[in-house]
Scaffold this active site. Sequence first.
Site, PDB file in Angstrom:
ATOM      1  N   HIS A  78       3.283  -5.161  10.736  1.00  0.00           N
ATOM      2  CA  HIS A  78       4.207  -4.956  10.071  1.00  0.00           C
ATOM      3  C   HIS A  78       5.349  -4.236  10.892  1.00  0.00           C
ATOM      4  O   HIS A  78       6.496  -4.681  11.324  1.00  0.00           O
ATOM      5  CB  HIS A  78       4.274  -4.956   8.706  1.00  0.00           C
ATOM      6  CG  HIS A  78       3.954  -6.217   7.835  1.00  0.00           C
ATOM      7  ND1 HIS A  78       2.681  -6.570   7.806  1.00  0.00           N
ATOM      8  CD2 HIS A  78       4.738  -6.975   7.208  1.00  0.00           C
ATOM      9  CE1 HIS A  78       2.894  -7.883   7.123  1.00  0.00           C
ATOM     10  NE2 HIS A  78       3.997  -8.106   6.857  1.00  0.00           N
ATOM     11  N   LYS A  89      -2.583  -8.244  -2.764  1.00  0.00           N
ATOM     12  CA  LYS A  89      -3.069  -7.747  -4.031  1.00  0.00           C
ATOM     13  C   LYS A  89      -2.314  -6.668  -4.396  1.00  0.00           C
ATOM     14  O   LYS A  89      -1.961  -5.836  -3.803  1.00  0.00           O
ATOM     15  CB  LYS A  89      -4.590  -7.746  -4.056  1.00  0.00           C
ATOM     16  CG  LYS A  89      -5.299  -6.634  -3.152  1.00  0.00           C
ATOM     17  CD  LYS A  89      -5.585  -5.330  -3.747  1.00  0.00           C
ATOM     18  CE  LYS A  89      -6.296  -4.557  -2.660  1.00  0.00           C
ATOM     19  NZ  LYS A  89      -6.123  -3.016  -3.412  1.00  0.00           N
TER      20      LYS A  89
END
Lengths: 281, 181
Positions: free
Chosen positions: B35, B100
């Site tokens: 990222h 999550k």
Amino acid sequence: MREIQANQITETLARLAVEANHYLGDDVVAALKHAREIEESPAGRDVLDQLLKNVEIAKQGTFPLCQDTGVAVVVVELGQEVHVVGGDLFQAIHEGVKQGYTGGFLRKSMVGQPFSERKNTKDNTPAMIHTDIVPGDKIKLTIMPKGGGCENMSALAMLTPSAGRKGVIDFIVNTIDKAGSNPCPPTIVGVGIGGSSDQAMWLAKKSLLRPLGEWNPDSETAALEKELLEKINNLGIGPMGLGGRTTALAVHVLTTPCHIASMPVGVNVQCHSARYKEAVL
Amino acid sequence: MKLTTPLTDASVEKLHAGDTVEITGTIYVARDAAHKQMVDALDRGEKLPVDLTGQIVYYMGPSPTKPGQVIGSAGPTTSGRMDAYAPRLMEIGLKGMIGKGLRAAPVKDAIKKHKAVYFAATGGAAALISQRIKKAQVMAYEDLGAEALQKLEVEDFPVIVVNDIFGGDAYEDGKKKYAKK
């Protein structure tokens, strides 16, 4: 003095690293099954069913329980009558971790310099080693692969004595409330109370090695554990945070004396993939 | 319900917090380091190594692949660490995220604004999840090892909608329903 070969320590740890990452302990599986029986939330039951199926797949030895095979926390209880020969004790431990993680296709999750370069060490070393010198002529080695997601939810409070028992409970319950779904609930909440800041954090982690289903032998501390577990499960966070009855499988508290001015409280959270394996040489 | 990739505004509009979904098709894998590299590339005015328009990114770093396997264990990592980057990727067309754990307010706002969706997979069910991955291919940042950018082909990949375009939040709803005083 009893002599123990360093390479025996290396081989043992390499084996334990692989076993710990594939075979969840019977105590943890039993706790997950119990949670499944009492869970009221359909989403929570579904999560617990998935986790129990995952345990079955992992124990065939091909896929680790979790892709995060953790930092290798190694706890050594070194008998004072033991003489390690043929190498350095700590080097033997690091080598065991390296062999276990490399040969066992476990993920290498350690970076060297932590604040800018963050380059992977490529063999999951160094291990994080805690050593206790104990009476006797044996070495007990325990490996606890510790995932990053739950470890990141750790917290420390240097409470003042006036905060009292209620202050301790509020801090711990609030820590778990804020963590929400992040640490992969249902968790095991490790708590260390007393000592210094570092001792409280270490006790919190050490408490996680106690088998599930056992309470602290001191009745007042056990009562605190039971009250904390009820309050944490009343938060409603539930399995993987989707709502439900079981947010924690257990709360483990260890205590130690502290300064008249202090009341340190450490919290170390363990995800449901509570992996540890031990061996005695 | 069943969902196939790539996603469109129409497919995202049908999803509500708490829905269980099985995804089939291509999804991309990226976590912290990938990222950072993608957003650094965008900051330099460069193109990304893959076109994320309409795509889903799965926050995951697998365990090593053994000989004969498609991929090692492959469960989700904590999404909050990607909060700093996610709105930027939604701006350029990312439609879905799988991970999550909790998302920050700017991410939830971006989900509404750009019509995207945040799904949760079951953390720690990594061996089970791996069985739903049929192909895996490293697309970029190979030097990052477990953090490389990968392309997966998945079949009936099980997730639950956490944050939808209507402001729904399955974590908040679930907690409210089961909290006791």
